[in-house]
Design an enzyme around this catalytic site. Structure first.
Site, PDB file in Angstrom:
ATOM      1  N   ARG A 133      -5.137  -3.253   9.732  1.00 42.38           N
ATOM      2  CA  ARG A 133      -6.067  -3.430   8.630  1.00 42.38           C
ATOM      3  C   ARG A 133      -6.008  -4.814   7.986  1.00 42.38           C
ATOM      4  O   ARG A 133      -6.487  -5.013   6.873  1.00 42.38           O
ATOM      5  CB  ARG A 133      -5.826  -2.362   7.549  1.00 42.38           C
ATOM      6  N   ASP A 139      -6.155   7.434   1.980  1.00 37.67           N
ATOM      7  CA  ASP A 139      -5.266   6.319   1.665  1.00 37.67           C
ATOM      8  C   ASP A 139      -4.085   6.822   0.852  1.00 37.67           C
ATOM      9  O   ASP A 139      -4.249   7.289  -0.280  1.00 37.67           O
ATOM     10  CB  ASP A 139      -6.035   5.255   0.873  1.00 37.67           C
ATOM     11  N   GLU A 192      -3.243  -3.922   5.225  1.00 40.65           N
ATOM     12  CA  GLU A 192      -4.040  -4.475   4.126  1.00 40.65           C
ATOM     13  C   GLU A 192      -3.319  -5.589   3.390  1.00 40.65           C
ATOM     14  O   GLU A 192      -3.937  -6.581   2.994  1.00 40.65           O
ATOM     15  CB  GLU A 192      -4.407  -3.340   3.173  1.00 40.65           C
ATOM     16  N   HIS A 202      -1.609   4.762   0.112  1.00 44.22           N
ATOM     17  CA  HIS A 202      -1.410   3.563  -0.715  1.00 44.22           C
ATOM     18  C   HIS A 202       0.058   3.279  -1.006  1.00 44.22           C
ATOM     19  O   HIS A 202       0.462   3.034  -2.148  1.00 44.22           O
ATOM     20  CB  HIS A 202      -2.198   3.658  -2.030  1.00 44.22           C
ATOM     21  N   TRP A 216       2.806   0.587  -6.269  1.00 45.36           N
ATOM     22  CA  TRP A 216       1.447   0.980  -6.619  1.00 45.36           C
ATOM     23  C   TRP A 216       0.595   1.066  -5.352  1.00 45.36           C
ATOM     24  O   TRP A 216      -0.175   1.976  -5.187  1.00 45.36           O
ATOM     25  CB  TRP A 216       0.819  -0.038  -7.591  1.00 45.36           C
ATOM     26  N   GLU A 220     -14.103  -1.191   6.414  1.00 45.26           N
ATOM     27  CA  GLU A 220     -14.268  -0.665   5.060  1.00 45.26           C
ATOM     28  C   GLU A 220     -15.489  -1.288   4.398  1.00 45.26           C
ATOM     29  O   GLU A 220     -15.759  -2.479   4.554  1.00 45.26           O
ATOM     30  CB  GLU A 220     -13.017  -0.969   4.233  1.00 45.26           C
ATOM     31  N   GLU A 276      -3.775   6.042   5.727  1.00 42.13           N
ATOM     32  CA  GLU A 276      -3.620   4.609   5.503  1.00 42.13           C
ATOM     33  C   GLU A 276      -2.378   4.303   4.683  1.00 42.13           C
ATOM     34  O   GLU A 276      -2.099   4.986   3.685  1.00 42.13           O
ATOM     35  CB  GLU A 276      -4.860   4.089   4.777  1.00 42.13           C
ATOM     36  N   ARG A 308     -13.742   7.985   3.195  1.00 41.15           N
ATOM     37  CA  ARG A 308     -12.387   8.109   2.663  1.00 41.15           C
ATOM     38  C   ARG A 308     -12.423   8.976   1.428  1.00 41.15           C
ATOM     39  O   ARG A 308     -13.246   8.748   0.527  1.00 41.15           O
ATOM     40  CB  ARG A 308     -11.834   6.723   2.305  1.00 41.15           C
ATOM     41  N   TYR A 338      -4.238   7.070  -7.358  1.00 40.02           N
ATOM     42  CA  TYR A 338      -4.914   5.921  -6.769  1.00 40.02           C
ATOM     43  C   TYR A 338      -6.307   6.296  -6.272  1.00 40.02           C
ATOM     44  O   TYR A 338      -6.533   7.390  -5.749  1.00 40.02           O
ATOM     45  CB  TYR A 338      -4.097   5.374  -5.590  1.00 40.02           C
TER      46      TYR A 338
END
Length: 402
Positions: A283, A210, A262, A212, A402, A339, A236, A148, A160
């Site tokens: 995820r 990602d 996630e 995020h 975030w 991951e 992601e 990643r 991030y």
């Protein structure tokens, strides 16, 4: 018949805070479960200690499914990260007990091996594109076949995923670090460094990125289409998954594979994403999605729709979760990737054993159960330290995801 004799909630901060549930049966078998919820650790610890542990004493530890239903359906107030993390801790600890009673590693109880090792991806990042590429080279030299990549956006302090002093740990402030963010600057910059990473690493490395949760659905659709030539393994969390409908719009505009889950905690949070084939990788994690029992249900549903696993595995999940996730990933038919960030040396002083890394894959322990032990003496040296995840603000001062 053995019963649950004792259940202890353990806190320690060897580099970062972990919450562990330790169940001991009347015949002396010990099982461990992870109950860590980054930035909200004490909420889960209290939930377990005050509301769950009293329910466990005297129960049959072999009745894992019944206990899961009892804690989920019996509580009336369902779902949410605190509840599902607490249930996960109990569930994983009971699976650990069952493996030890059977004298078998956990993956054998889940149907045995589907693969010899679990392919993992690691993180490469930098304050510049050059630093990011150097970090990616280090990952490739360590044998990672999936990487990643994240680079700091020039002029945007709240980028991030960028490491500090060789490690990425976002929860490193006693109160939330408020970071500035510009979506416009990110969208202008990120496609270029992703192309640079692909050109530098070649086609022999899986490349992940990602987002995020930072983009709106239409921004994510445009971004995914713009980077199609990079051939990402996945992008992601392109937009917050609070609305599963948003992913219909993204899917209409790009063929870049999508990974989500996630921060999602139940099969109902991902049902439409899976059954409508709006994502390619799910995820959800063992610790935040109700444990092995519930995550297996998610993976089984996903397998019916050609969606593969890509379980969250950041270092804010303890080695107990990493071991549980690796056992599950070893057994399921639809593994995508796992991951793997690794842990600082201090963590290994508290948690012994578990999954091991070699040649781009994680490998399960052959010890009965999870194969992880907890060192009380070492844990006592690392007193609890409150740490919060950051908060992002736009350049005008308003709060952003975030």
């Amino acid at each position: 018949m053995a019963t649950v004799e004792r259940a202890e909630v353990l806190l320690t901060s060897p580099g970062r805070t972990f919450v562990t549930l330790r169940i001991t049966t009347s015949d002396g078998v010990v099982g461990l479960g992870d109950a860590t919820l980054n930035g909200r650790e004490l909420a889960v610890a209290t939930y377990l200690r005050d509301h769950v542990v009293p329910l466990l004493i005297g129960k049959d530890p072999a009745r894992i499914e019944d206990m899961w239903q009892y804690l989920f359906r019996g509580a009336y107030w369902r779902r949410g990260p605190v509840t599902m993390t607490a249930i996960a801790a109990v569930d994983v600890a009971l699976w650990d007990v069952k493996g030890k009673v059977a004298g078998l590693p956990l993956y054998q109880l889940l149907g045995g091996r589907s693969r010899d090792g679990v392919m993992v991806y690691t993180h490469a990042s930098g304050s510049s594109v050059e630093e990011m590429l150097e970090d990616a080279d280090r990952a490739r030299e360590l044998g990672y076949r999936a990487i990643r990549v994240q680079a700091a956006v020039p002029g945007v302090a709240g980028t991030y995923g960028v490491k500090k002093n060789g490690r990425y740990e976002p929860a490193d402030h006693a109160l939330p670090d408020e970071q500035l963010w510009s979506t416009e600057a990110y969208l202008d910059f990120a496609p270029g460094y992703l192309r640079a990473a692909r050109e530098h690493l070649g086609d022999g490395v899986h490349l992940l990125h990602d987002v995020h949760h930072r983009l709106t659905p239409i921004e994510a659709a445009r971004f995914g289409r713009e980077v199609e030539d990079v051939k990402l393994f996945w992008m992601e969390d392109p937009t917050p998954a609070d609305s599963q409908d948003a992913y219909r719009l993204i899917r209409q505009h790009t063929t870049t594979p999508i990974a989500v889950g996630e921060v999602l905690t139940s099969i109902w949070d991902v049902k439409d994403l899976i059954t409508e084939r709006l994502i390619d990788y799910v995820r959800c994690s063992v610790v935040h999605a109700g444990g092995i029992t519930h995550l297996r249900r998610i993976y089984d549903l996903a397998a019916l729709y050609d969606v593969r696993s890509g379980s969250h595995g950041a270092s804010d999940l303890s080695p107990v979760t990493q071991a549980a996730a690796t056992h599950l990933a070893t057994a399921i038919p639809n593994l995508g990737v796992q991951e793997h960030m690794g842990y600082p040396d201090l963590t290994a002083e508290v948690f012994h054993g578990g999954a091991t890394y070699a040649d781009g894959s994680l490998h399960v322990s052959e010890e009965p159960g999870l194969g992880v032990t907890y060192d009380d003496a070492a844990a006592a040296r690392f007193e609890y330290e409150p740490r919060y995840l950051p908060v992002a603000r736009r350049l005008d001062g308003s709060v952003h995801d975030w």
